[in-house]
Design an enzyme around this catalytic site. Structure first.
Site, PDB file in Angstrom:
ATOM      1  CG  HIS A 156      32.557  26.598  38.600  1.00 25.20           C
ATOM      2  ND1 HIS A 156      32.039  26.566  37.312  1.00 25.20           N
ATOM      3  CD2 HIS A 156      32.689  25.310  38.980  1.00 25.20           C
ATOM      4  CE1 HIS A 156      31.854  25.304  36.956  1.00 25.20           C
ATOM      5  NE2 HIS A 156      32.247  24.518  37.950  1.00 25.20           N
ATOM      6  CB  SER A 277      47.822  54.857  44.990  1.00 31.21           C
ATOM      7  OG  SER A 277      47.067  56.011  44.701  1.00 31.21           O
ATOM      8  CE  LYS A 283      44.764  51.159  45.359  1.00 36.19           C
ATOM      9  NZ  LYS A 283      43.933  50.051  44.969  1.00 36.19           N
ATOM     10  CD  GLU A 290      47.374  45.286  38.746  1.00 36.97           C
ATOM     11  OE1 GLU A 290      46.211  45.661  38.626  1.00 36.97           O
ATOM     12  OE2 GLU A 290      48.260  45.972  39.298  1.00 36.97           O
TER      13      GLU A 290
END
Ligand code: ARG
Length: 457
Positions: A156, A277, A283, A290
């Site tokens: 979970h 970024s 970043k 992804e």
């Protein structure tokens, strides 16, 4: 250019229809397989005396020339010739004369296209299988190098019990192994010769399908000509296996994304496999992971596309089936790209062992070990669970870690608890004690590694 089927028509095909129906813009990718199949077919026609042996030889040489031309990028693909089959046939006739028109004897584009797709999938599935194997080997060596790293295991997405990082990583090797086996199994059904089914009903000419199968290395021959030109279940099966494989890669991708967050801080991805970024200078984003996760959606879509294309089709061939190619090609490319990039990235991941170890021991992750300790002292598990739950609640209310409880405090919960409880609370000890088969103990994980080393060959 005159169409091979022009005889029955009085009017020319509209340009709009030509560009609407063409598939050459994407099925040119089948050229190698189309020529391979045509060469085998021409040899068979010659051997059977359906066409003279000298004609068969001319055709074979002509096809080999076309292959060279395409290879060299000199071949002109024409969309008024619809597809790869008619493009190559028309070029053959142009190059070697009317004898080239004998190639399409006892053949239809319906069995030809089924053949080409099977040949392509046979090659690509094998390639994908070897890419999976390479990735498995990479994960395995990372798991071996990090055998000492204890981390929190989750259910979970809540910390559950300490596990070995290697154990976690090896679970992906198991998934990938099944993915490989599924593809190997699909190959049994892909590797069947459809050629010789002709349009749908076979032919009056004395063809030798077994000979063609032998030339092309097929393990079997389709037994029903209608089935052979009608079905694309072999491609659907490939797409389904591909979807399952992508699902696994996507879950791994998701974990890499999570683990590289400041919040988790379990890993640092290599600079070369992350991106920055355009506005936020600090970043470092896990875009590769992804994108693997995102591309999984497209692969699922490809499976659903082909299932949907096929679902309402009456037997046998229907032009709808031309739409099978893009989803298949796209899936092949996506799988290969995802496996390759993950493989390269994986060996560069830095695991933050200290952080993993610290978090592994937090959040009362060894509570189950206390319950099992009590079971060993004779308490029924349900009671042990209840007692341990009260210990955890006591810790939460008093802001204490389990190991910070004194023996007097612990004894208040059960007289069965002795000094020996403490070794059970420690994360490393907890991991070491999970020696059941397939458990996370180093001794078991070492066995897994040994087994996998011999399986992944
Ligand atoms: N381009 C077609 C396809 O991909 C080849 C088969 C065409 N057959 C036909 N009867 N029109 O399916």
């Amino acid at each position: 250019m005159k169409k091979p089927w022009a005889g029955r028509f009085k009017e020319k095909t509209s340009r709009t229809v030509e560009s609407f129906t063409e598939s050459i813009s994407f099925d040119r990718r089948l050229w190698r397989y189309d020529i391979m199949g045509s060469i085998a077919h021409a040899k068979m026609l010659g051997k059977q005396g359906i066409i003279p042996g000298s004609d068969s030889e001319k055709i074979v040489r002509g096809l080999e020339e076309i292959a060279k031309e395409i290879e060299a990028g000199k071949f002109k693909f024409r969309d008024d010739l619809e597809d790869i089959h008619m493009n190559i046939e028309a070029a053959l006739i142009k190059n070697i004369g009317p004898v080239g028109g004998k190639l399409h004897t006892a053949r239809s584009r319906n069995d030809q296209v089924a053949l080409d797709l099977r040949l392509l999938l046979r090659t690509e599935a094998k390639e994908i299988i070897s890419l999976i194997k390479r990735f498995q080997k990479t994960i395995l060596s990372v798991a071996e190098k990090n055998l000492d790293v204890v981390m929190p295991g989750y259910t979970h997405l809540q910390r559950a019990q300490p596990v070995l990082l290697s154990h976690h990583l090896l679970s992906y090797i198991e998934m990938l192994q099944r993915d490989r086996e599924r593809l190997e199994d699909a190959l049994k059904r892909i590797n069947i010769l459809p050629l010789g089914s002709c349009a749908l009903a076979g032919t009056t000419l004395p063809i030798d399908r077994a000979y063609v199968a032998k030339l092309l290395g097929f393990k079997g021959i389709s037994e029903n000509s209608i089935d052979a030109v009608s079905d694309r279940d072999f491609a659907i099966e490939f797409l389904s296996d591909a979807s399952t494989l992508m699902m696994h890669l996507s879950r791994l991708a998701e974990e890499l994304v999570l683990w590289s967050t400041e919040e988790f801080s379990f890993i640092e991805l290599p600079d070369a496999f992350t991106t920055g970024s355009s506005i936020m200078p600090q970043k470092k984003n896990p875009d590769v992971a992804e994108l693997v996760r995102g591309k999984t959606g497209r692969v699922y879509g490809n499976l659903v596309s082909l299932l949907t294309i096929m679902k309402g089709l009456p037997l046998s061939y229907n032009r709808d089936m031309q739409e099978d190619k893009k989803p298949v090609f796209d899936t092949v490319d996506t799988l290969k790209a995802c496996l390759a990039v993950f493989d390269e990235m994986f060996s560069g991941i830095r695991f933050k062992k200290q952080r993993m170890r610290e978090t592994a021991g937090e959040a009362y992750s060894t509570a189950t070990d206390i319950a099992e300790y009590l079971v060993r002292k004779g308490l029924p598990f349900r009671e042990a669970h209840e007692v341990t739950g009260r210990i955890v609640l006591h810790c939460i209310e008093n802001r204490k870690r389990l190991e910070a409880l004194s023996i007097e405090e612990l004894k208040k919960f059960s007289y069965l608890i002795g000094e020996d409880i403490y070794s059970n609370i420690e994360a490393e000890e907890s991991v070491k004690a999970r020696r059941s088969r397939g458990g996370t103990a180093p001794s078991e994980v070492r066995k897994q590694i040994k087994r996998l080393r011999s399986v992944i060959r």
